[in-house]
Design an enzyme around this catalytic site. Structure first.
Site, mmCIF file in Angstrom:
data_model
loop_
_atom_site.group_PDB
_atom_site.id
_atom_site.type_symbol
_atom_site.label_atom_id
_atom_site.label_comp_id
_atom_site.label_asym_id
_atom_site.label_seq_id
_atom_site.Cartn_x
_atom_site.Cartn_y
_atom_site.Cartn_z
ATOM 1 N N HIS A 158 0.848 -1.195 0.000
ATOM 2 C CA HIS A 158 0.000 0.000 0.000
ATOM 3 C C HIS A 158 0.876 1.234 0.000
ATOM 4 O O HIS A 158 2.053 1.206 0.365
ATOM 5 C CB HIS A 158 -0.932 0.011 1.216
ATOM 6 C CG HIS A 158 -0.245 0.247 2.527
ATOM 7 N ND1 HIS A 158 -0.037 1.498 3.049
ATOM 8 C CD2 HIS A 158 0.318 -0.618 3.425
ATOM 9 C CE1 HIS A 158 0.595 1.408 4.206
ATOM 10 N NE2 HIS A 158 0.833 0.133 4.461
ATOM 11 N N CYS A 159 0.282 2.353 -0.473
ATOM 12 C CA CYS A 159 0.966 3.641 -0.411
ATOM 13 C C CYS A 159 0.182 4.535 0.542
ATOM 14 O O CYS A 159 -0.494 4.032 1.450
ATOM 15 C CB CYS A 159 1.089 4.262 -1.805
ATOM 16 S SG CYS A 159 -0.496 4.553 -2.605
ATOM 17 N N VAL A 160 0.209 5.831 0.354
ATOM 18 C CA VAL A 160 -0.444 6.751 1.288
ATOM 19 C C VAL A 160 -1.951 6.614 1.263
ATOM 20 O O VAL A 160 -2.624 6.697 2.294
ATOM 21 C CB VAL A 160 -0.053 8.214 0.961
ATOM 22 C CG1 VAL A 160 -0.778 9.190 1.875
ATOM 23 C CG2 VAL A 160 1.454 8.390 1.112
#
Length: 471
Positions: A24-26
């Protein structure tokens, strides 16, 4: 965390058996799926946790939202038993599904995205310097530091801090590029800094020195090599980094471990250094200038068409991931002509996407989930993060996305006709004006007004028209 909602996401992407890797990212869950055809998009986006989904660069990405995505990911790992993958691992898994063009775009993105925080920070600091040094902001015909002279050195220090990322840009790119190509990042830093060594003629003074016939040079066994630095240049350090990384890998495979410390780095840097100044630098410097002159020439010749096309097409480019390639062009423009006229249109495109999302909040008053999503994603877009608005609202209903493109294109024409430029890349959205040259603030605010009003009004009208037809 609602375990059932997370299970619904897993089922909608084809079950845990269909997940090759995940991270996942932000704001988003990022999946490398074995078969994207198994995704049930309707079921996925019916989840209360999901604000939108899309496929890009070989990854299937599910927009969750800042702060919540890490909790959803942790719960998903617990349910599926898949190991937590790094971003590099997910990218490597996803790369199996990419064609050559997509891989090239992904490579550029992987190089420039890690250095983006430094570039954006520099842009924001330059914005503060603009406020302190720009004339006619607080006083007619004068800057703040002209009236309050005690602030002059304060502004000077801010400007030095802000400019550092651009003065030593090859060092940042060298670190990221060599790391991407499989070499030692430290050697990449040394390579990049070598290309802007103080003993070299500053690239920004090359034109004047050429006219005066005072370009310093090395005489290498009869071969004349210009002692020119590559400040603000992108292509020379990109190609040199590739050569350095591949040479390092080649040497490590063939030199015994006991001798690697004393031989690999010196040989790799020495050979790459000579190639950089003799071949790579001069050729790529010329290519970079051709690209710069070509882009500038197009916008000088037909600024309205350039603004229309780039202002309107930036959002669709985000969907394909090709927008990352223009970051390199922005940096090349900043290094060559002292500013970029492309990035201001990016900022207005973000604002337009947020405005269209806000319109949906008022047009769909009876849909509580959509109202909440439209408000939060609209705010996010106005602060520079457009994914929740673009993929969660605008693309889902299509007409808000079209309205945003129209508004962005019109705003792009207006600011391009007036030659609006930014000395750096900042936060795209409402704070973007801080990173615009102060003499262009007036017309840029007009562009912001267009990007706010036109998408909002068009989206609202189209929403009401559709409802009447359905009734």
């Amino acid at each position: 965390m609602d375990r059932q909602a997370v299970e619904q996401i897993i089922e909608a992407v084809g079950g845990k058996e269909n997940i090759a890797a995940a991270t996942h990212c932000v704001t988003r869950l990022r999946f490398a799926l074995k078969d994207e055809g198994k995704v049930d998009k309707e079921k996925l986006e019916n989840s209360d946790l999901v604000k939108g989904s899309f496929s890009a660069n070989g990854q299937y990405q599910v927009v969750i939202g800042q702060g919540l995505v890490d909790k959803v990911y942790a719960e998903m790992v617990a349910i599926t038993g898949i190991g937590e993958a790094s971003k590099e691992e997910i990218k490597d898994a996803a790369a199996q599904n990419l064609n050559p063009l997509q891989r090239a775009i992904k490579t550029l993105a992987d190089i420039f995205i890690p250095i983006l925080p430094a570039i954006v920070t520099a842009g924001l600091l330059m914005g503060i310097n603009n406020i302190l040094t720009g004339k006619d902001i607080f006083f007619e015909g004068k800057a703040l530091i002209d009236v309050y002279t005690g602030w002059a050195d304060f502004a000077s220090i801010i400007n030095l801090i802000a400019n550092t990322a651009f003065v030593f840009l090859p060092g940042l790119i060298g670190w990221s590029a060599v790391n991407k190509f499989g070499g030692s990042p430290l050697l990449g830093i040394v390579l990049g800094l070598m290309l802007v060594h103080p003993d070299l003629l500053n690239a920004w003074g090359y034109g004047a020195a050429q006219q005066e016939g005072e370009i310093p040079a090395w005489n290498l066994f009869g071969l004349t090599i210009e002692k020119v630095g590559y400040q603000g240049q992108v292509l020379p350090v990109l190609l040199a980094s590739y050569v350095l990384a591949k040479m390092e890998i080649f040497l490590r495979k063939r030199i015994p471990d006991a001798f690697q410390l004393l031989t690999v780095a010196p040989i790799a840097l020495l050979v790459t250094g000579f190639l950089s100044f003799i071949v790579i630098g001069p050729i790529t410097f010329a290519i970079g200038n051709l690209i710069t002159n070509g882009v500038v020439g197009i916008f000088d010749a037909v600024p309205a068409i350039g603004g229309l096309i780039y202002g309107g097409l930036y959002a669709p480019l985000v969907i394909t991931g090709m927008h990352h390639t223009f970051l390199a062009v922005d940096l090349q423009l900043i290094g060559s002509i002292g500013g970029t006229f492309l990035w201001p249109m990016v900022a207005l495109s973000n604002i337009a996407q947020g405005s269209a999302a806000f319109a949906m909040m008022f047009a769909e008053k009876n849909n509580e989930k959509l109202k909440g999503l439209s408000m939060t994603s609209g705010i996010s877009a106005w602060l520079g993060i457009t994914e929740p608005a673009m993929f969660g609202v605008n693309l889902r209903y299509r007409y808000p996305f079209i309205a945003a493109i129209i508004g962005s294109a019109i705003a792009g024409i207006v600011i391009t006709l007036r030659g609006v430029m930014a000395p750096s890349i900042g936060v795209g959205g409402l704070p973007a004006f801080l990173s615009i040259f102060t003499e262009f603030w007036g017309v840029f605010f007009i562009g912001m007004g267009i990007a706010i009003v036109v998408p909002f009004v068009l989206t609202f009208i189209m929403a009401k028209t559709r409802k009447k037809k359905e009734a």
